[in-house]
Design a protein around this motif. Structure first.
Motif, PDB file in Angstrom:
ATOM      1  N   SER A   1       0.821  -1.202   0.000  1.00 55.22           N
ATOM      2  CA  SER A   1       0.000   0.000   0.000  1.00 55.22           C
ATOM      3  C   SER A   1       0.859   1.257   0.000  1.00 55.22           C
ATOM      4  CB  SER A   1      -0.929  -0.016   1.217  1.00 55.22           C
ATOM      5  OG  SER A   1      -1.717   1.142   1.258  1.00 55.22           O
ATOM      6  N   LEU A   2       1.897   1.263   0.828  1.00 49.75           N
ATOM      7  CA  LEU A   2       2.784   2.418   0.911  1.00 49.75           C
ATOM      8  C   LEU A   2       3.590   2.602  -0.381  1.00 49.75           C
ATOM      9  CD1 LEU A   2       3.995   1.987   4.599  1.00 49.75           C
ATOM     10  CD2 LEU A   2       2.310   3.638   3.731  1.00 49.75           C
ATOM     11  N   LEU A   3       4.062   1.503  -0.958  1.00 52.92           N
ATOM     12  CA  LEU A   3       4.760   1.588  -2.244  1.00 52.92           C
ATOM     13  C   LEU A   3       3.818   2.116  -3.318  1.00 52.92           C
ATOM     14  CD1 LEU A   3       6.794  -1.752  -2.213  1.00 52.92           C
ATOM     15  CD2 LEU A   3       7.769   0.551  -2.343  1.00 52.92           C
ATOM     16  N   ASN A   4       2.603   1.623  -3.302  1.00 51.25           N
ATOM     17  CA  ASN A   4       1.591   2.059  -4.269  1.00 51.25           C
ATOM     18  C   ASN A   4       1.310   3.557  -4.136  1.00 51.25           C
ATOM     19  OD1 ASN A   4      -0.421   1.208  -6.337  1.00 51.25           O
ATOM     20  ND2 ASN A   4      -1.869   1.962  -4.808  1.00 51.25           N
ATOM     21  N   ASP A   5       1.416   4.059  -2.906  1.00 46.50           N
ATOM     22  CA  ASP A   5       1.216   5.490  -2.656  1.00 46.50           C
ATOM     23  C   ASP A   5       2.455   6.320  -2.983  1.00 46.50           C
ATOM     24  OD1 ASP A   5      -1.359   4.977  -1.796  1.00 46.50           O
ATOM     25  OD2 ASP A   5      -0.864   5.079   0.343  1.00 46.50           O
ATOM     26  N   GLY A   6       3.557   5.664  -3.375  1.00 45.47           N
ATOM     27  CA  GLY A   6       4.761   6.378  -3.775  1.00 45.47           C
ATOM     28  C   GLY A   6       5.784   6.603  -2.684  1.00 45.47           C
ATOM     29  N   MET A   7       5.610   5.966  -1.538  1.00 44.39           N
ATOM     30  CA  MET A   7       6.573   6.137  -0.450  1.00 44.39           C
ATOM     31  C   MET A   7       7.883   5.426  -0.800  1.00 44.39           C
ATOM     32  SD  MET A   7       6.057   5.426   3.643  1.00 44.39           S
ATOM     33  CE  MET A   7       4.801   6.676   3.849  1.00 44.39           C
ATOM     34  N   ILE A   8       9.002   5.984  -0.363  1.00 43.92           N
ATOM     35  CA  ILE A   8      10.300   5.395  -0.666  1.00 43.92           C
ATOM     36  C   ILE A   8      10.689   4.346   0.384  1.00 43.92           C
ATOM     37  CG2 ILE A   8      11.115   7.427  -1.938  1.00 43.92           C
ATOM     38  CD1 ILE A   8      12.783   8.153   0.547  1.00 43.92           C
ATOM     39  N   TYR A   9      11.636   3.458  -0.034  1.00 46.80           N
ATOM     40  CA  TYR A   9      12.059   2.329   0.790  1.00 46.80           C
ATOM     41  C   TYR A   9      12.407   2.713   2.220  1.00 46.80           C
ATOM     42  CZ  TYR A   9      12.469  -1.321  -2.828  1.00 46.80           C
ATOM     43  OH  TYR A   9      12.216  -2.269  -3.764  1.00 46.80           O
ATOM     44  N   ASN A  10      13.265   3.731   2.385  1.00 46.76           N
ATOM     45  CA  ASN A  10      13.722   4.094   3.737  1.00 46.76           C
ATOM     46  C   ASN A  10      12.570   4.510   4.639  1.00 46.76           C
ATOM     47  OD1 ASN A  10      16.368   3.522   3.166  1.00 46.76           O
ATOM     48  ND2 ASN A  10      16.931   5.637   2.702  1.00 46.76           N
TER      49      ASN A  10
ATOM     50  N   THR B   1       0.882 -10.354 -10.799  1.00 49.62           N
ATOM     51  CA  THR B   1      -0.356 -10.611 -11.537  1.00 49.62           C
ATOM     52  C   THR B   1      -1.252  -9.391 -11.667  1.00 49.62           C
ATOM     53  OG1 THR B   1      -1.559 -11.246  -9.529  1.00 49.62           O
ATOM     54  CG2 THR B   1      -0.372 -13.014 -10.719  1.00 49.62           C
ATOM     55  N   GLY B   2      -0.959  -8.337 -10.907  1.00 49.51           N
ATOM     56  CA  GLY B   2      -1.803  -7.146 -10.908  1.00 49.51           C
ATOM     57  C   GLY B   2      -2.873  -7.179  -9.826  1.00 49.51           C
ATOM     58  N   ALA B   3      -2.814  -8.196  -8.980  1.00 48.96           N
ATOM     59  CA  ALA B   3      -3.832  -8.353  -7.936  1.00 48.96           C
ATOM     60  C   ALA B   3      -3.817  -7.202  -6.938  1.00 48.96           C
ATOM     61  CB  ALA B   3      -3.653  -9.684  -7.222  1.00 48.96           C
ATOM     62  N   TYR B   4      -2.625  -6.768  -6.546  1.00 45.35           N
ATOM     63  CA  TYR B   4      -2.543  -5.641  -5.612  1.00 45.35           C
ATOM     64  C   TYR B   4      -3.243  -4.421  -6.207  1.00 45.35           C
ATOM     65  CZ  TYR B   4       1.020  -7.462  -2.290  1.00 45.35           C
ATOM     66  OH  TYR B   4       1.710  -8.152  -1.318  1.00 45.35           O
ATOM     67  N   GLU B   5      -2.910  -4.113  -7.457  1.00 45.56           N
ATOM     68  CA  GLU B   5      -3.467  -2.917  -8.093  1.00 45.56           C
ATOM     69  C   GLU B   5      -4.986  -2.990  -8.193  1.00 45.56           C
ATOM     70  OE1 GLU B   5      -0.871  -4.629  -9.224  1.00 45.56           O
ATOM     71  OE2 GLU B   5       0.778  -3.212  -9.456  1.00 45.56           O
ATOM     72  N   ARG B   6      -5.507  -4.167  -8.571  1.00 49.89           N
ATOM     73  CA  ARG B   6      -6.964  -4.328  -8.653  1.00 49.89           C
ATOM     74  C   ARG B   6      -7.614  -4.092  -7.298  1.00 49.89           C
ATOM     75  NH1 ARG B   6      -5.394  -8.522 -12.036  1.00 49.89           N
ATOM     76  NH2 ARG B   6      -5.599 -10.081 -10.404  1.00 49.89           N
ATOM     77  N   LEU B   7      -7.013  -4.652  -6.273  1.00 57.27           N
ATOM     78  CA  LEU B   7      -7.574  -4.513  -4.928  1.00 57.27           C
ATOM     79  C   LEU B   7      -7.492  -3.070  -4.436  1.00 57.27           C
ATOM     80  CD1 LEU B   7      -8.941  -6.010  -2.683  1.00 57.27           C
ATOM     81  CD2 LEU B   7      -6.717  -6.625  -1.781  1.00 57.27           C
ATOM     82  N   PHE B   8      -6.359  -2.413  -4.662  1.00 52.02           N
ATOM     83  CA  PHE B   8      -6.228  -1.010  -4.251  1.00 52.02           C
ATOM     84  C   PHE B   8      -7.245  -0.138  -4.974  1.00 52.02           C
ATOM     85  CE2 PHE B   8      -1.524  -1.956  -3.284  1.00 52.02           C
ATOM     86  CZ  PHE B   8      -1.825  -2.287  -1.972  1.00 52.02           C
TER      87      PHE B   8
END
Length: 98
Positions: free
Chosen positions: A50-59, A83-90
């Protein structure tokens, strides 16, 4: 990315999950199915996604979640090449919020 094929024995679990009626039933089912550490690991991976999807950086993710860099990297690979499952769910979760 190598896709793992479905096995007959796995179908029952996924069909059972789809039969859960609400968040409480889902919570109770996974409490019975998984150990506490398995649940925490899945919850952490989902939060990282979710955080990666929102654009947050690794650190920042590492600091916020306590996830290892290996976990963050693995989740990022799933987001990028999965598979794109995360994106579909988000997308569905975002739609439901509105």
């Amino acid at each position: 990315m190598v896709k793992i094929g479905k096995k007959e024995k796995n179908d029952q679990l996924y069909k059972a999950i789809l039969m859960l009626k609400d968040e409480q039933e889902c919570y109770e089912f996974f409490q019975d199915l998984c150990t506490v550490s398995e649940l925490r690991a899945m919850e952490q991976r989902f939060e990282v996604a979710s955080l990666l999807n929102d654009g947050m950086i690794y650190n920042e993710i590492l600091e916020r979640t306590g996830a290892s860099s290996a976990t963050i990297s693995r989740v990022n690979r799933s987001l990028s090449y999965g598979t794109g499952a995360y994106e579909r769910l988000f997308a569905r979760m975002k739609e439901k919020k509105q």
